[in-house]
Design an enzyme around this catalytic site. Sequence first.
Site, PDB file in Angstrom:
ATOM      1  N   HIS A 132      12.264  17.780 -10.038  1.00  0.00           N
ATOM      2  CA  HIS A 132      12.575  16.642  -9.270  1.00  0.00           C
ATOM      3  C   HIS A 132      11.933  15.395  -9.986  1.00  0.00           C
ATOM      4  O   HIS A 132      10.948  15.803 -10.490  1.00  0.00           O
ATOM      5  CB  HIS A 132      12.071  16.808  -7.893  1.00  0.00           C
ATOM      6  CG  HIS A 132      12.191  15.602  -6.953  1.00  0.00           C
ATOM      7  ND1 HIS A 132      13.720  15.222  -6.801  1.00  0.00           N
ATOM      8  CD2 HIS A 132      11.377  14.778  -6.191  1.00  0.00           C
ATOM      9  CE1 HIS A 132      13.250  14.145  -5.742  1.00  0.00           C
ATOM     10  NE2 HIS A 132      12.158  13.982  -5.461  1.00  0.00           N
ATOM     11  N   CYS A 175      18.157  12.472  -8.159  1.00  0.00           N
ATOM     12  CA  CYS A 175      16.615  12.020  -8.251  1.00  0.00           C
ATOM     13  C   CYS A 175      16.374  11.336  -9.760  1.00  0.00           C
ATOM     14  O   CYS A 175      15.539  10.579  -9.608  1.00  0.00           O
ATOM     15  CB  CYS A 175      15.694  13.106  -7.929  1.00  0.00           C
ATOM     16  SG  CYS A 175      16.082  14.446  -8.955  1.00  0.00           S
ATOM     17  N   ASN A 229       8.868   8.322  -4.009  1.00  0.00           N
ATOM     18  CA  ASN A 229       9.853   9.302  -3.891  1.00  0.00           C
ATOM     19  C   ASN A 229      11.244   8.524  -3.610  1.00  0.00           C
ATOM     20  O   ASN A 229      11.611   7.612  -3.447  1.00  0.00           O
ATOM     21  CB  ASN A 229       9.670  10.759  -2.949  1.00  0.00           C
ATOM     22  CG  ASN A 229      10.423  11.954  -3.040  1.00  0.00           C
ATOM     23  OD1 ASN A 229      11.325  11.773  -3.872  1.00  0.00           O
ATOM     24  ND2 ASN A 229       9.957  12.871  -2.442  1.00  0.00           N
TER      25      ASN A 229
END
Length: 356
Positions: free
Chosen positions: A298, A162, A318
């Site tokens: 994240h 990520c 995302n």
Amino acid sequence: MALSSPSRILCFALALSAASLSLSFASSHDYSIVGYSPEDLESHDKLIELFENWISNFEKAYETVEEKFLRFEVFKDNLKHIDETNKKGKSYWLGLNEFADLSHEEFKKMYLGLKTDIVRRDEERSYAEFAYRDVEAVPKSVDWRKKGAVAEVKNQGSCGSCWAFSTVAAVEGINKIVTGNLTTLSEQELIDCDTTYNNGCNGGLMDYAFEYIVKNGGLRKEEDYPYSMEEGTCEMQKDESETVTINGHQDVPTNDEKSLLKALAHQPLSVAIDASGREFQFYSGGVFDGRCGVDLDHGVAAVGYGSSKGSDYIIVKNSWGPKWGEKGYIRLKRNTGKPEGLCGINKMASFPTKTK
């Protein structure tokens, strides 16, 4: 655990245990947005049919009937949680997405990958050097997608990369703003080559990735160094490879939402959040104000902010593919009264700098 394989099980032969799930979705009449309807939940057979349709929609495959049975049990438990949340009529809703056959612990292990234990932030220096410190007013809303500074939503898969996707989104944004060109860049180069502090599929940090790009003289395009969802050997840069450069990076002052909005009004940002909540796993739409902590795990990108029906939010890109959330995005509630922001989004934001 095998989540996919070339072979498909042709029949669901086990006598699956019939579970009585009293489920309904009271907060919306458009059941298509959550992936199920009341009719799907009226009987055991329809529940199995719902599972089979979900398997087809997300192209899942299981190596054994036993594995499929296990995934069905997890699916039912997740569906129960999704429906119970939706019945509460919140400002957001949950749905049957790609992660519906994963337990919450499995999901966290596979899809979260920020390494905050390697953070080095000098807060006094951060504020003193903050480029947007003296900005006095910002627009009521900003959406960098509408300005053409945000590339399509990507999917990191089960690689804990990520941090690389967050970094790339911010660099793609500032490059578009400065040069007028939206160039899709390579997360894989960061995973394979940025190994001084970052750890590939086992996590990393955006600031260190920015430093790599500066020292390396740029980052290659995605088409020249495509994503493979796993760590590989660093490929030496070819002379003819085009790169996108940045001059450096800056941190947004910690726990300062006004400063975050000042920066976000001028460019997309790399931000860190706590995405470990179960409701985050199944987010499907709306302004999210659900339960989440502030233990950052994240990396994502903030690409705008706005308001809807009295709720202020930050637009977050995302890296879980376009079938998660609102076509790959989530609107996180802001102005919560907490300095760290919802899910800790104000704690560790940063951005690349570029002058030409």
